[in-house]
Design an enzyme around this catalytic site. Structure first.
Site: not given
Ligand code: G3P
Length: 229
Positions: A96, A144
């Site tokens: 992430h 992202e």
């Protein structure tokens, strides 16, 4: 619904206080109800300490937010894929933007996760990194852009051409990897836009976790996903 079906809505609980412990369980239960009602797969990714609690009480896939690419033994303060699997996780996020790894460690983390029978959602920050990650054969790759994370400005409506580029590169490198996108996704329309751009779902956090009524937002998102099928 425990099976992972597409499209998928994955909710990362991050370290928001609104998603810790019993509050996280409440969001997970809301996600379960919406999933049962709409047939759309909703994954929740609580903090490691809440995986056991949540996985024992809901019948939707629970993912870890991270695992370390280690083998069992002499390491302290890290988390094994086997440990989150034993706690009830069905998969894990890896890399992430808020927990980045170097490429060699992403590769090893995917391998170790597979050994523990965990599905992998590996995050990427731009189309080129998305392509590199797909060469490592995770189950999902979630593009992202860091600048939009937590802003409420959706990647799927603000930067549709970059999502398209990311999906195209991912598919070119490894068509077996399921493309997702995330950052700023907050409404049903954001989810629908992501699916129209040929992703197979979204990864999101604040739009649900920090919402006044997380269930209502999830319901709107899942119904919107349903309509695009
Ligand atoms: O993992 C999901 C994430 O980084 C996006 O966050 O709050 O913009 O939905 P958010």
């Amino acid at each position: 619904m425990m099976k992972i079906t597409l499209p998928v809505i994955a909710v990362n609980f991050k370290t928001y206080l609104e998603s810790v412990g019993e509050k996280g369980l409440e969001i997970a239960k809301a996600a379960e109800e919406v999933s049962n009602d709409t047939g759309i797969c909703i994954i929740v990714a609580p903090q490691q300490s809440d995986i056991g609690l949540i996985a024992s009480k809901v019948d939707i896939p629970v993912f870890a937010q991270h695992i370390d690419p280690f083998t069992p033994g002499s390491h302290t303060g890290y988390i094994l894929p086997e440990a989150v699997a034993e706690a009830g996780a069905k998969g894990t996020l890896i890399n992430h933007s808020e927990h980045r790894l170097i490429l060699a460690d992403i590769d090893e983390a995917i391998r170790r996760a597979k050994e523990a029978n965990l599905k992998t959602i590996v995050c990427s920050n731009n189309p080129e990194v998305s392509a590199s990650i797909c060469a490592l054969s995770p189950d999902f790759c979630a593009y992202e852009p860091p600048a939009l994370i937590g802003t409420g400005i959706s990647v799927s409506t603000a930067e549709p051409e970059v999502v398209t580029k990311a999906v195209e590169l991912m598919q070119k490198v490894n068509p077996a990897v399921v493309p997702l996108c995330g950052a700023g996704i907050s409404t049903g329309e954001d989810v629908a836009a992501a699916i129209r751009l040929k992703t197979r779902g979204v990864l999101l956090a604040s739009g649900v976790v920090k919402a006044k009524d997380p269930k209502a937002v999830l319901q709107e998102m899942a119904e919107s996903a349903q309509k695009t099928l």
